[in-house]
Structures are given as C-alpha cells and as structure tokens.
Motif scaffolding. Structure first.
Motif, PDB file in Angstrom:
ATOM      1  N   TYR A  45       0.822  -1.203   0.000  1.00  0.00           N
ATOM      2  CA  TYR A  45       0.000   0.000   0.000  1.00  0.00           C
ATOM      3  C   TYR A  45       0.861   1.261   0.000  1.00  0.00           C
ATOM      4  O   TYR A  45       1.847   1.345   0.748  1.00  0.00           O
ATOM      5  CB  TYR A  45      -0.917   0.036   1.220  1.00  0.00           C
ATOM      6  CG  TYR A  45      -2.099  -0.885   1.134  1.00  0.00           C
ATOM      7  CD1 TYR A  45      -3.093  -0.708   0.176  1.00  0.00           C
ATOM      8  CD2 TYR A  45      -2.236  -1.956   2.015  1.00  0.00           C
ATOM      9  CE1 TYR A  45      -4.180  -1.556   0.092  1.00  0.00           C
ATOM     10  CE2 TYR A  45      -3.321  -2.813   1.941  1.00  0.00           C
ATOM     11  CZ  TYR A  45      -4.282  -2.606   0.986  1.00  0.00           C
ATOM     12  OH  TYR A  45      -5.359  -3.448   0.894  1.00  0.00           O
ATOM     13  N   PRO A  46       0.489   2.271  -0.787  1.00  0.00           N
ATOM     14  CA  PRO A  46       1.161   3.571  -0.682  1.00  0.00           C
ATOM     15  C   PRO A  46       0.957   4.116   0.734  1.00  0.00           C
ATOM     16  O   PRO A  46      -0.080   3.879   1.361  1.00  0.00           O
ATOM     17  CB  PRO A  46       0.416   4.440  -1.707  1.00  0.00           C
ATOM     18  CG  PRO A  46      -0.228   3.471  -2.645  1.00  0.00           C
ATOM     19  CD  PRO A  46      -0.556   2.262  -1.829  1.00  0.00           C
ATOM     20  N   ASN A  47       1.933   4.810   1.257  1.00  0.00           N
ATOM     21  CA  ASN A  47       1.853   5.434   2.584  1.00  0.00           C
ATOM     22  C   ASN A  47       1.691   4.407   3.710  1.00  0.00           C
ATOM     23  O   ASN A  47       1.095   4.704   4.751  1.00  0.00           O
ATOM     24  CB  ASN A  47       0.702   6.447   2.654  1.00  0.00           C
ATOM     25  CG  ASN A  47       0.709   7.432   1.509  1.00  0.00           C
ATOM     26  OD1 ASN A  47       1.759   7.931   1.127  1.00  0.00           O
ATOM     27  ND2 ASN A  47      -0.455   7.701   0.941  1.00  0.00           N
ATOM     28  N   PHE A  48       2.212   3.205   3.487  1.00  0.00           N
ATOM     29  CA  PHE A  48       2.129   2.174   4.526  1.00  0.00           C
ATOM     30  C   PHE A  48       2.818   2.650   5.795  1.00  0.00           C
ATOM     31  O   PHE A  48       3.992   2.996   5.791  1.00  0.00           O
ATOM     32  CB  PHE A  48       2.783   0.880   4.031  1.00  0.00           C
ATOM     33  CG  PHE A  48       2.884  -0.209   5.062  1.00  0.00           C
ATOM     34  CD1 PHE A  48       1.745  -0.724   5.650  1.00  0.00           C
ATOM     35  CD2 PHE A  48       4.127  -0.713   5.439  1.00  0.00           C
ATOM     36  CE1 PHE A  48       1.831  -1.733   6.606  1.00  0.00           C
ATOM     37  CE2 PHE A  48       4.233  -1.713   6.385  1.00  0.00           C
ATOM     38  CZ  PHE A  48       3.080  -2.222   6.978  1.00  0.00           C
ATOM     39  N   ALA A  49       2.050   2.681   6.895  1.00  0.00           N
ATOM     40  CA  ALA A  49       2.579   3.189   8.165  1.00  0.00           C
ATOM     41  C   ALA A  49       2.915   2.077   9.140  1.00  0.00           C
ATOM     42  O   ALA A  49       3.747   2.276  10.039  1.00  0.00           O
ATOM     43  CB  ALA A  49       1.560   4.143   8.800  1.00  0.00           C
ATOM     44  N   GLY A  50       2.258   0.911   9.004  1.00  0.00           N
ATOM     45  CA  GLY A  50       2.561  -0.188   9.910  1.00  0.00           C
ATOM     46  C   GLY A  50       1.409  -1.164  10.049  1.00  0.00           C
ATOM     47  O   GLY A  50       0.385  -1.060   9.368  1.00  0.00           O
ATOM     48  N   LEU A  51       1.594  -2.115  10.961  1.00  0.00           N
ATOM     49  CA  LEU A  51       0.613  -3.167  11.190  1.00  0.00           C
ATOM     50  C   LEU A  51      -0.149  -2.938  12.491  1.00  0.00           C
ATOM     51  O   LEU A  51       0.384  -2.359  13.440  1.00  0.00           O
ATOM     52  CB  LEU A  51       1.295  -4.539  11.267  1.00  0.00           C
ATOM     53  CG  LEU A  51       2.075  -5.017  10.041  1.00  0.00           C
ATOM     54  CD1 LEU A  51       2.731  -6.363  10.344  1.00  0.00           C
ATOM     55  CD2 LEU A  51       1.162  -5.128   8.819  1.00  0.00           C
ATOM     56  N   ILE A  52      -1.387  -3.405  12.517  1.00  0.00           N
ATOM     57  CA  ILE A  52      -2.194  -3.439  13.735  1.00  0.00           C
ATOM     58  C   ILE A  52      -2.255  -4.907  14.126  1.00  0.00           C
ATOM     59  O   ILE A  52      -2.908  -5.716  13.459  1.00  0.00           O
ATOM     60  CB  ILE A  52      -3.608  -2.874  13.487  1.00  0.00           C
ATOM     61  CG1 ILE A  52      -3.519  -1.486  12.864  1.00  0.00           C
ATOM     62  CG2 ILE A  52      -4.413  -2.836  14.781  1.00  0.00           C
ATOM     63  CD1 ILE A  52      -4.820  -1.005  12.243  1.00  0.00           C
ATOM     64  N   ALA A  53      -1.567  -5.270  15.198  1.00  0.00           N
ATOM     65  CA  ALA A  53      -1.401  -6.679  15.530  1.00  0.00           C
ATOM     66  C   ALA A  53      -1.036  -6.826  17.008  1.00  0.00           C
ATOM     67  O   ALA A  53      -0.691  -5.854  17.677  1.00  0.00           O
ATOM     68  CB  ALA A  53      -0.301  -7.286  14.661  1.00  0.00           C
ATOM     69  N   PRO A  54      -1.101  -8.058  17.537  1.00  0.00           N
ATOM     70  CA  PRO A  54      -0.648  -8.296  18.910  1.00  0.00           C
ATOM     71  C   PRO A  54       0.834  -7.987  19.050  1.00  0.00           C
ATOM     72  O   PRO A  54       1.562  -7.928  18.050  1.00  0.00           O
ATOM     73  CB  PRO A  54      -0.925  -9.794  19.114  1.00  0.00           C
ATOM     74  CG  PRO A  54      -1.962 -10.142  18.094  1.00  0.00           C
ATOM     75  CD  PRO A  54      -1.670  -9.269  16.920  1.00  0.00           C
ATOM     76  N   ASP A  55       1.299  -7.798  20.288  1.00  0.00           N
ATOM     77  CA  ASP A  55       2.729  -7.559  20.474  1.00  0.00           C
ATOM     78  C   ASP A  55       3.497  -8.847  20.174  1.00  0.00           C
ATOM     79  O   ASP A  55       2.923  -9.922  20.031  1.00  0.00           O
ATOM     80  CB  ASP A  55       3.036  -7.037  21.882  1.00  0.00           C
ATOM     81  CG  ASP A  55       2.664  -8.008  22.986  1.00  0.00           C
ATOM     82  OD1 ASP A  55       2.822  -9.237  22.800  1.00  0.00           O
ATOM     83  OD2 ASP A  55       2.197  -7.552  24.045  1.00  0.00           O
ATOM     84  N   MET A  56       4.805  -8.737  20.060  1.00  0.00           N
ATOM     85  CA  MET A  56       5.610  -9.858  19.592  1.00  0.00           C
ATOM     86  C   MET A  56       5.566 -11.058  20.537  1.00  0.00           C
ATOM     87  O   MET A  56       5.611 -12.209  20.098  1.00  0.00           O
ATOM     88  CB  MET A  56       7.056  -9.402  19.370  1.00  0.00           C
ATOM     89  CG  MET A  56       7.202  -8.484  18.181  1.00  0.00           C
ATOM     90  SD  MET A  56       6.558  -9.254  16.661  1.00  0.00           S
ATOM     91  CE  MET A  56       5.915  -7.824  15.791  1.00  0.00           C
ATOM     92  N   GLN A  57       5.468 -10.805  21.830  1.00  0.00           N
ATOM     93  CA  GLN A  57       5.394 -11.910  22.777  1.00  0.00           C
ATOM     94  C   GLN A  57       4.107 -12.710  22.569  1.00  0.00           C
ATOM     95  O   GLN A  57       4.113 -13.942  22.570  1.00  0.00           O
ATOM     96  CB  GLN A  57       5.456 -11.387  24.211  1.00  0.00           C
ATOM     97  CG  GLN A  57       5.479 -12.487  25.256  1.00  0.00           C
ATOM     98  CD  GLN A  57       5.633 -11.938  26.666  1.00  0.00           C
ATOM     99  OE1 GLN A  57       5.812 -10.745  26.878  1.00  0.00           O
ATOM    100  NE2 GLN A  57       5.567 -12.814  27.656  1.00  0.00           N
ATOM    101  N   ALA A  58       2.994 -11.981  22.360  1.00  0.00           N
ATOM    102  CA  ALA A  58       1.711 -12.650  22.112  1.00  0.00           C
ATOM    103  C   ALA A  58       1.744 -13.391  20.780  1.00  0.00           C
ATOM    104  O   ALA A  58       1.218 -14.508  20.660  1.00  0.00           O
ATOM    105  CB  ALA A  58       0.584 -11.631  22.132  1.00  0.00           C
ATOM    106  N   LEU A  59       2.369 -12.774  19.777  1.00  0.00           N
ATOM    107  CA  LEU A  59       2.462 -13.434  18.470  1.00  0.00           C
ATOM    108  C   LEU A  59       3.266 -14.727  18.563  1.00  0.00           C
ATOM    109  O   LEU A  59       2.917 -15.737  17.944  1.00  0.00           O
ATOM    110  CB  LEU A  59       3.109 -12.489  17.451  1.00  0.00           C
ATOM    111  CG  LEU A  59       2.201 -11.468  16.772  1.00  0.00           C
ATOM    112  CD1 LEU A  59       2.978 -10.656  15.766  1.00  0.00           C
ATOM    113  CD2 LEU A  59       1.017 -12.158  16.101  1.00  0.00           C
ATOM    114  N   GLU A  60       4.336 -14.699  19.334  1.00  0.00           N
ATOM    115  CA  GLU A  60       5.150 -15.898  19.520  1.00  0.00           C
ATOM    116  C   GLU A  60       4.300 -17.022  20.120  1.00  0.00           C
ATOM    117  O   GLU A  60       4.403 -18.188  19.704  1.00  0.00           O
ATOM    118  CB  GLU A  60       6.339 -15.586  20.431  1.00  0.00           C
ATOM    119  CG  GLU A  60       7.339 -16.707  20.565  1.00  0.00           C
ATOM    120  CD  GLU A  60       8.208 -16.899  19.335  1.00  0.00           C
ATOM    121  OE1 GLU A  60       8.308 -18.050  18.868  1.00  0.00           O
ATOM    122  OE2 GLU A  60       8.771 -15.906  18.841  1.00  0.00           O
ATOM    123  N   ALA A  61       3.435 -16.650  21.048  1.00  0.00           N
ATOM    124  CA  ALA A  61       2.550 -17.650  21.668  1.00  0.00           C
ATOM    125  C   ALA A  61       1.564 -18.219  20.648  1.00  0.00           C
ATOM    126  O   ALA A  61       1.270 -19.416  20.657  1.00  0.00           O
ATOM    127  CB  ALA A  61       1.806 -17.019  22.843  1.00  0.00           C
TER     128      ALA A  61
END
Length: 288
Positions: free
Chosen positions: A209-225
C-alpha cells in the motif's frame, strides 16, 4: 440468453461466412433453439438462419443487434441497460463498483465531507468513492477480513490506537473491490495501517500500500505464543502462499514486515486475524 451467447451470435450475424466451429457455446445455442445445420464439427448458418437468430435475440432479450453491440453493455450500469434490453443483469458494471465500506472506531464519529456521522455498533457506511470529497480522519485503517471489520468493537485495541483517528475501511472481496480501496488511499494520501492475516500474503499486501505506516497486531510476545500454539498456527496457509510471496517479503524495506516474516519462516505458519475476535489479546500499532 447470457452475454456470451449474445456476443457469439452477434459476431456470426456480422460475419459473411456461413460455417462456424461447433464449440461448446454453439452446441448449446443449437441444442436450445435448433437454428442452423450441424456438419461434422461445424455449424452451417445461412442468411435466413442469421435473420432468425437476430429476431430470436430481439424477442428474448429486447436487444436489436442491428442497433446495439453486446460490447456496448460492458460499460453500463443496470438501469442504463434497461433502456436497451429486458435483462438488467446484462450490464457489465458491478452493482458495488467503486463503492467502499467505511466506519470509525467504536464510539467515535465517522468524519467525511465535513460531516459527523454516528453509526450503530456493527454497522458501516456504504458509499461511492466519487462522493467522498474530504476525509477528516488522520489515518486509514485497512481491515482485511469482513468479520473483523464488522465486529471491530469486539477486538481489544491499545489506547494509543485511537490517537491515529482512523477511517476504517474493509479491504474488499467479490462485493467491495480492493482496487477501490487503493484509489481511496491514492486520493487522500493519509498514513495507512493494516489489520490483516499474519501470513505471507497478508504481509505482502500490507507493504504494497502507498503510505504504509505499519501493522495493527498483537505484540511480539503474544504473536510468539500464537505461532507456538498448534491450534492457531496454520501451516497449510503458509505452504500455499510461500512461493508467491517469498521474494517480495525477502526484499522488504520495512522492519516490522521483516520481523513478522522471520517469525513465519521460523514456525512455517501463518495466523488468521479472526483469532483477534476471541480471548484477551490486545492489538497495538507496530510502525513500519
């Protein structure tokens, strides 16, 4: 009589030849109306047969092939087609073409065209892109899955998320088109945050996407789980998408995409975003 049949018949009527390949379409037309004479793998259509086909089309569809070519219907809306034909579904334009599904964060106003709109829970505004003159939000959130878009109030968001003052937009499916979302982004040039599946395709789409600012997601510790949970890590999704997305993700210029990509490669799995609708997981903003 569908658009394919109309197109094939129109070409035959306009042609000076009399013999046509007896393909699947002509076989179906001949079987249905018994016009023409089959000769081995050919269909013979005399001048009289073509006149009969023209009259048949006019009777069934209301279209006079001497006045209207089927290709002209491609760019028409349904109500425009009704001025030329009986069946409005011959229109080439999708009913939802260039329309968007938009909303605000729960409890906040949708701010478009200088107006404030208070929408009920689990509701969105269906609006044509051409009718959006101004956006008074500070960013655009793209939500990939309709269920997550519709049930946004059921997803726990970090308090800082609201500071982006987003216009929340459904990315699209067979009804709402992803290309219209892209046009919206290009039109208003706001920062774009993406809430999508954390799989190779989801990451690849997000960074495109143009102007990509970032992701909306769980924090990395939660993602690891999530990735360590056999009931949530989807290995088939990863395997299916890997070949088509590997190069784009390996060449990414965004640290957050690189971090998520490394997690996926390590676990050889993806996580679908519907998981955010259940449990106590909080989504945060992860800058690109």
């Amino acid at each position: 009589m569908n658009k394919t049949w109309l197109t094939v018949i129109a070409r035959a009527i306009d042609s000076e030849q009399e013999l046509f390949p007896l393909n699947r379409t002509w076989q179906a037309i001949h079987q249905e109306y018994n016009i023409g004479l089959t000769q081995a793998k050919k269909l013979l259509l005399t001048y009289q047969d073509k006149l009969e086909l023209r009259e048949l089309v006019n009777k069934i569809s209301g279209i006079d092939l001497q006045q209207v070519a089927p290709s002209e219907l491609t760019g028409m809306q349904r109500e425009q087609v009704l001025t030329l034909a009986i069946n409005e579904k011959l229109a080439g334009q999708s009913v939802k073409k260039n329309r968007l599904a938009t909303k605000s964060l729960p409890g906040r106003a949708l701010k478009l065209n200088g107006e404030l709109y208070r929408l009920p829970d689990n509701c969105h505004c269906d609006m044509a892109l051409e009718n959006i003159v101004s956006v008074e939000h500070q960013s655009i959130w793209i939500v990939e899955n309709y269920r997550c878009f519709d049930q946004l109030g059921a997803i726990k968001l970090d308090e800082s998320a609201a500071l982006t003052e987003p216009l929340v937009v459904f990315r699209g499916d067979h009804v709402y088109q992803a290309g219209t979302v892209l046009s919206l982004i290009e039109k208003f040039q706001l920062p774009v945050w993406v809430m999508g599946d954390l799989d190779p395709k989801g990451l690849s789409i997000a960074q495109s996407y143009p102007n990509f600012a970032g992701l909306i997601a769980p924090d990395m510790q939660a993602l690891e789980a999530y990735f360590n949970n056999p009931g949530k890590a989807n290995h088939k999704l990863y395997e299916k998408q890997l070949a088509g997305c590997r190069k784009a993700l390996s060449d990414t210029r965004y640290p957050i995409i690189e971090t998520c990509w490394q997690l996926m490669k390590q676990h050889q799995a993806g996580i679908v975003q519907e998981h955010w609708l259940v449990g106590d997981t909080t989504l945060s903003l992860h800058p690109a």
